[in-house]
Each structure stands twice: as structure tokens, then as C-alpha cells.
Design a protein around this motif. Structure first.
Motif, PDB file in Angstrom:
ATOM      1  N   GLY A 106      14.090  18.657  20.337  1.00 52.78           N
ATOM      2  CA  GLY A 106      14.926  18.572  19.919  1.00 52.78           C
ATOM      3  C   GLY A 106      15.560  19.926  21.188  1.00 52.78           C
ATOM      4  O   GLY A 106      16.746  20.387  20.503  1.00 52.78           O
ATOM      5  N   GLY A 107      15.037  19.328  22.549  1.00 48.33           N
ATOM      6  CA  GLY A 107      15.403  20.325  23.562  1.00 48.33           C
ATOM      7  C   GLY A 107      14.949  22.143  22.826  1.00 48.33           C
ATOM      8  O   GLY A 107      15.947  22.421  24.171  1.00 48.33           O
ATOM      9  N   GLN A 108      14.805  22.365  21.872  1.00 46.15           N
ATOM     10  CA  GLN A 108      14.110  23.461  21.595  1.00 46.15           C
ATOM     11  C   GLN A 108      12.459  24.111  21.918  1.00 46.15           C
ATOM     12  O   GLN A 108      12.172  22.653  21.303  1.00 46.15           O
ATOM     13  CB  GLN A 108      14.709  23.998  20.035  1.00 46.15           C
ATOM     14  N   VAL A 109      12.203  24.833  22.334  1.00 48.45           N
ATOM     15  CA  VAL A 109      10.475  25.159  22.274  1.00 48.45           C
ATOM     16  C   VAL A 109      10.614  26.021  21.371  1.00 48.45           C
ATOM     17  O   VAL A 109      10.806  26.912  20.720  1.00 48.45           O
ATOM     18  CB  VAL A 109      10.588  26.412  24.095  1.00 48.45           C
ATOM     19  N   ARG A 110       9.146  25.011  21.114  1.00 53.39           N
ATOM     20  CA  ARG A 110       8.974  25.659  19.614  1.00 53.39           C
ATOM     21  C   ARG A 110       7.093  26.219  19.506  1.00 53.39           C
ATOM     22  O   ARG A 110       6.612  26.059  20.486  1.00 53.39           O
ATOM     23  CB  ARG A 110       8.548  24.516  18.458  1.00 53.39           C
ATOM     24  N   ASN A 111       7.081  27.495  18.998  1.00 54.81           N
ATOM     25  CA  ASN A 111       5.728  27.735  18.741  1.00 54.81           C
ATOM     26  C   ASN A 111       5.597  28.768  20.144  1.00 54.81           C
ATOM     27  O   ASN A 111       3.818  28.749  20.249  1.00 54.81           O
ATOM     28  CB  ASN A 111       4.549  26.679  18.731  1.00 54.81           C
ATOM     29  N   ILE A 112       5.611  28.980  20.805  1.00 51.43           N
ATOM     30  CA  ILE A 112       5.708  29.703  22.276  1.00 51.43           C
ATOM     31  C   ILE A 112       5.142  31.364  22.193  1.00 51.43           C
ATOM     32  O   ILE A 112       4.530  31.579  22.413  1.00 51.43           O
ATOM     33  CB  ILE A 112       7.122  30.214  23.159  1.00 51.43           C
ATOM     34  N   THR A 113       5.586  32.023  20.485  1.00 51.64           N
ATOM     35  CA  THR A 113       5.526  32.879  20.324  1.00 51.64           C
ATOM     36  C   THR A 113       3.966  33.178  19.644  1.00 51.64           C
ATOM     37  O   THR A 113       3.066  33.899  19.571  1.00 51.64           O
ATOM     38  CB  THR A 113       5.728  33.632  19.109  1.00 51.64           C
ATOM     39  N   THR A 114       3.329  31.633  19.061  1.00 47.45           N
ATOM     40  CA  THR A 114       2.260  31.287  18.720  1.00 47.45           C
ATOM     41  C   THR A 114       1.403  31.642  19.524  1.00 47.45           C
ATOM     42  O   THR A 114       0.324  31.874  19.975  1.00 47.45           O
ATOM     43  CB  THR A 114       1.910  30.251  17.694  1.00 47.45           C
ATOM     44  N   GLY A 115       1.902  30.534  20.426  1.00 49.19           N
ATOM     45  CA  GLY A 115       0.978  30.588  22.032  1.00 49.19           C
ATOM     46  C   GLY A 115      -0.099  32.131  22.641  1.00 49.19           C
ATOM     47  O   GLY A 115      -0.635  32.147  23.415  1.00 49.19           O
ATOM     48  N   ALA A 116       2.040  32.845  22.663  1.00 47.62           N
ATOM     49  CA  ALA A 116       1.416  34.309  22.859  1.00 47.62           C
ATOM     50  C   ALA A 116       0.359  34.744  22.526  1.00 47.62           C
ATOM     51  O   ALA A 116      -0.789  35.722  22.911  1.00 47.62           O
ATOM     52  CB  ALA A 116       2.798  34.752  23.554  1.00 47.62           C
ATOM     53  N   SER A 117       0.367  34.950  21.203  1.00 50.98           N
ATOM     54  CA  SER A 117      -0.485  35.498  20.147  1.00 50.98           C
ATOM     55  C   SER A 117      -1.572  34.919  20.448  1.00 50.98           C
ATOM     56  O   SER A 117      -2.472  36.217  20.186  1.00 50.98           O
ATOM     57  CB  SER A 117       0.442  35.077  18.706  1.00 50.98           C
ATOM     58  N   MET A 118      -1.949  33.969  20.365  1.00 47.38           N
ATOM     59  CA  MET A 118      -3.728  33.104  20.872  1.00 47.38           C
ATOM     60  C   MET A 118      -3.847  33.859  22.221  1.00 47.38           C
ATOM     61  O   MET A 118      -5.194  34.357  21.856  1.00 47.38           O
ATOM     62  CB  MET A 118      -3.383  32.158  20.897  1.00 47.38           C
ATOM     63  N   TRP A 119      -3.521  34.210  22.671  1.00 42.98           N
ATOM     64  CA  TRP A 119      -3.138  34.365  24.879  1.00 42.98           C
ATOM     65  C   TRP A 119      -3.867  36.096  24.241  1.00 42.98           C
ATOM     66  O   TRP A 119      -5.011  36.204  24.810  1.00 42.98           O
ATOM     67  CB  TRP A 119      -2.514  33.890  25.468  1.00 42.98           C
ATOM     68  N   LEU A 120      -2.978  36.398  23.507  1.00 40.80           N
ATOM     69  CA  LEU A 120      -3.094  38.214  22.661  1.00 40.80           C
ATOM     70  C   LEU A 120      -4.578  38.189  22.066  1.00 40.80           C
ATOM     71  O   LEU A 120      -5.646  39.192  22.490  1.00 40.80           O
ATOM     72  CB  LEU A 120      -2.303  38.526  22.487  1.00 40.80           C
ATOM     73  N   SER A 121      -4.981  37.235  21.604  1.00 43.88           N
ATOM     74  CA  SER A 121      -6.050  37.448  20.504  1.00 43.88           C
ATOM     75  C   SER A 121      -7.292  37.133  21.444  1.00 43.88           C
ATOM     76  O   SER A 121      -8.545  37.970  21.236  1.00 43.88           O
ATOM     77  CB  SER A 121      -6.567  36.134  19.860  1.00 43.88           C
ATOM     78  N   GLY A 122      -7.194  36.481  21.937  1.00 48.50           N
ATOM     79  CA  GLY A 122      -8.436  36.430  23.702  1.00 48.50           C
ATOM     80  C   GLY A 122      -8.329  37.368  24.049  1.00 48.50           C
ATOM     81  O   GLY A 122      -9.483  38.073  24.421  1.00 48.50           O
ATOM     82  N   ALA A 123      -7.790  38.506  24.494  1.00 45.38           N
ATOM     83  CA  ALA A 123      -7.850  39.777  25.058  1.00 45.38           C
ATOM     84  C   ALA A 123      -8.346  40.813  24.860  1.00 45.38           C
ATOM     85  O   ALA A 123      -9.069  41.829  24.695  1.00 45.38           O
ATOM     86  CB  ALA A 123      -6.109  40.354  26.028  1.00 45.38           C
TER      87      ALA A 123
END
Length: 165
Positions: A106-123
Motif C-alpha cells: 500500500g505504498g508503505q515500506v514494512r519490516n525495515i526495522t526488523t531487517g536492520a535488527s537482523m543485520w545488527l544481530s549478525g554484527a
């Protein structure tokens, strides 16, 4: 042959003793879980287990790289160990996973914070695997504060839209 296997299991051929590796992997598991539990609580597609697995996998990659560095691959002039390549590979792999859960609806980006937290979990996992557990702990606490406390404040300011990430 059996003696060689037993020596390896005792850690005689390793840079990282088994007890140290276990502590690092456990730290990655716990700290990745701290990040993932908030995502789980919010019902996000990547929650507790995903964050834990990403963090443990990243820690394992670093530990394996340290182990490989102690193996006899040739003379000292022939050995090339570049930990930055491993870090790049892990971050690229986790970024690929994270990108898979981010979508537009619907024109809105979803789950970007979850994606970022996954990336940070890797770090966090990379830090644990390299023995930087205090640094990983600090990053985990900061992350939980950002996704939990700042997220709650954002939801209050936006009138509590439950779909916001």
C-alpha cells in the motif's frame, strides 16, 4: 588417526579452545536473542529464533576463520588470512536475508526495522565470535533500547498505528 581426532577435539590444533568457542557461541545466542525477543513480541516475521540463528552463525564464521588461520596451508609467505573478507561475506548474507523480509504494501515500506535488527544481530555474532563480548553486549543493549523504547515512543507519537515498524 583416532589420536589425531582426539587431539583436535581437545583443542590441541586450534586457536580457539573448545570452552572459549562455547562461551562465544553462547554469548552470541543470548545477545541475538535479546534483540530478537522484542521483534518476536511485536509479531514480526523475523523474531527470536531468527535473530539467535543469525548471531550464532556469524560467531561461528569468525571462530572457524580463526581455526583455519592455525592450519598448515603452506609457508608463511603463502598464507593469506583476511578477516575483512569474512566480515563482508557475513554482512552481505545477512543483508540478503533482511532484504527478503522488507516489503512494500500500500505504498508503505514494512519490516525495515526488523531487517536492520537482523543485520545488527549478525554484527553482534561477529563481535562475540572474535571475543569482543563486552562490545557485543553494549551493542545489544543499545539495539534493544532503540527498537523497544524508541519504537514505543514513535508508536505513541503516531497515535499507536500497530502496523508501523
Amino acid at each position: 588417526m583416532l589420536e589425531i581426532l582426539l587431539d583436535e577435539m581437545r583443542g590441541s590444533f586450534t586457536n580457539v579452545p573448545p570452552a572459549v568457542a562455547a562461551a562465544r557461541l553462547t554469548a552470541a545466542l543470548v545477545l541475538g536473542g535479546l534483540i530478537g525477543i522484542e521483534r518476536e513480541r511485536r509479531g514480526k516475521p523475523a523474531g527470536l529464533r531468527t535473530h539467535m540463528l543469525i548471531s550464532v552463525a556469524a560467531a561461528l564464521f569468525i571462530i572457524v576463520s580463526q581455526q583455519l588461520g592455525s592450519l598448515p596451508f603452506g609457508s608463511d609467505g603463502e598464507i593469506r588470512i583476511d578477516p575483512l573478507r569474512l566480515i563482508e561475506a557475513v554482512t552481505a548474507g545477512v543483508a540478503f536475508l533482511a532484504a527478503g523480509i522488507i516489503f512494500t504494501s500500500g505504498g508503505q515500506v514494512r519490516n525495515i526495522t526488523t531487517g536492520a535488527s537482523m543485520w545488527l544481530s549478525g554484527a553482534v555474532g561477529l563481535a562475540c565470535g572474535s571475543g569482543q563480548i563486552p562490545l557485543a553486549f553494549m551493542a545489544s543493549v543499545i539495539t534493544v533500547a532503540i527498537v523497544g523504547l524508541v519504537g514505543a515512543a514513535e508508536r505513541r507519537m503516531s497515535k499507536g498505528d500497530p502496523e508501523e515498524d
